[in-house]
Design a protein around this motif. Structure first.
Motif, PDB file in Angstrom:
ATOM      1  N   ALA A   5       0.811  -1.149   0.072  1.00 55.98           N
ATOM      2  CA  ALA A   5      -0.038   0.292  -0.010  1.00 55.98           C
ATOM      3  C   ALA A   5       0.731   1.159  -0.029  1.00 55.98           C
ATOM      4  N   LYS A   6       0.186   2.475  -0.611  1.00 55.40           N
ATOM      5  CA  LYS A   6       1.057   3.728  -0.642  1.00 55.40           C
ATOM      6  C   LYS A   6       0.394   4.715  -0.027  1.00 55.40           C
ATOM      7  N   THR A   7       1.003   5.528   0.719  1.00 55.64           N
ATOM      8  CA  THR A   7       0.382   6.478   1.273  1.00 55.64           C
ATOM      9  C   THR A   7       0.069   7.803   0.330  1.00 55.64           C
ATOM     10  N   SER A   9      -1.681  11.610  -0.836  1.00 53.92           N
ATOM     11  CA  SER A   9      -2.378  13.067  -0.046  1.00 53.92           C
ATOM     12  C   SER A   9      -2.905  13.509  -1.284  1.00 53.92           C
ATOM     13  N   GLU A  18      -5.593  12.152   3.429  1.00 51.04           N
ATOM     14  CA  GLU A  18      -4.549  11.437   3.361  1.00 51.04           C
ATOM     15  C   GLU A  18      -4.868   9.939   3.580  1.00 51.04           C
ATOM     16  N   ALA A  19      -4.431   8.982   2.787  1.00 47.93           N
ATOM     17  CA  ALA A  19      -5.209   7.600   2.930  1.00 47.93           C
ATOM     18  C   ALA A  19      -3.681   6.693   2.451  1.00 47.93           C
ATOM     19  N   SER A  20      -3.792   5.463   2.851  1.00 46.95           N
ATOM     20  CA  SER A  20      -3.154   4.166   2.413  1.00 46.95           C
ATOM     21  C   SER A  20      -3.766   3.411   1.386  1.00 46.95           C
ATOM     22  N   ARG A  34     -13.949   4.345   0.221  1.00 50.48           N
ATOM     23  CA  ARG A  34     -13.207   5.163   1.440  1.00 50.48           C
ATOM     24  C   ARG A  34     -13.710   6.515   1.905  1.00 50.48           C
ATOM     25  N   ASP A  72      -1.983  11.292  -6.143  1.00 50.96           N
ATOM     26  CA  ASP A  72      -1.207  11.820  -5.025  1.00 50.96           C
ATOM     27  C   ASP A  72      -0.753  13.238  -5.623  1.00 50.96           C
TER      28      ASP A  72
END
Length: 162
Positions: A5-7, A9, A18-20, A34, A72
């Motif tokens: 998973a990538k965070t 923003s 901001e989310a993973s 989400r 992102d």
């Protein structure tokens, strides 16, 4: 969540998020699951029908074929984010008056795409409107009401500008 998973923003409808996310999660799924922004409809999930059309940095895009990780640092606007937008308000009224909607499934994507047409093509005639909207499919209306609604908004804006 996956180890891969990538965070990210991003700004969604004016709010920083901001989310993973898994690297292959589509933006449409991210927005619906989400962010609970269910106005973005997923139809064909191949980028063909246009039901999932949203704005990325102000440009129309298909959320069903855009990966969330590709957004992102970007700004995403869904149909819910257009609640206070004057062009979207004019289009909602015109779609209703011109019977440009029936079941409503395609309507959020149609409104986002139509807003782009109104702003980008203020001199569009009916054939140009049809061409510009050809990436958004509707199974109910036959498109006459949709074209008439967009035409109504373009004409009113041109009259008010002149």
């Amino acid at each position: 969540m996956s180890a891969h998973a990538k965070t990210i923003s991003l700004t969604v409808n004016g709010t920083r998020v901001e989310a993973s996310v898994p690297p292959r999660q589509h933006l449409g799924d991210f927005l619906r699951e989400r962010e609970l922004l269910t106005g973005t409809h997923l139809g064909c999930e191949h980028g063909v029908c246009g039901a999932c059309t949203i704005l990325i940095d102000g440009e129309p895009a298909r959320s069903c074929i855009t990966f969330a990780v590709a957004c992102d640092g970007r700004s995403v606007t869904t149909v819910e984010g257009l609640d206070d937008d004057p062009v979207a308000a004019e289009l909602r009224e015109a779609f209703s008056a011109e019977h440009g909607l029936q079941c409503g499934f395609c309507t959020p994507g149609m409104l986002v795409a139509a807003r782009d047409v109104v702003l980008r093509c203020p001199d569009a005639d009916n054939p140009a409107i049809r061409t510009a909207m050809s990436g958004n499919l509707c199974r109910c209306t036959g498109y006459v009401g949709i074209v008439n609604a967009i035409r109504r908004v373009i004409d009113a804006r041109n009259t008010n500008a002149g």
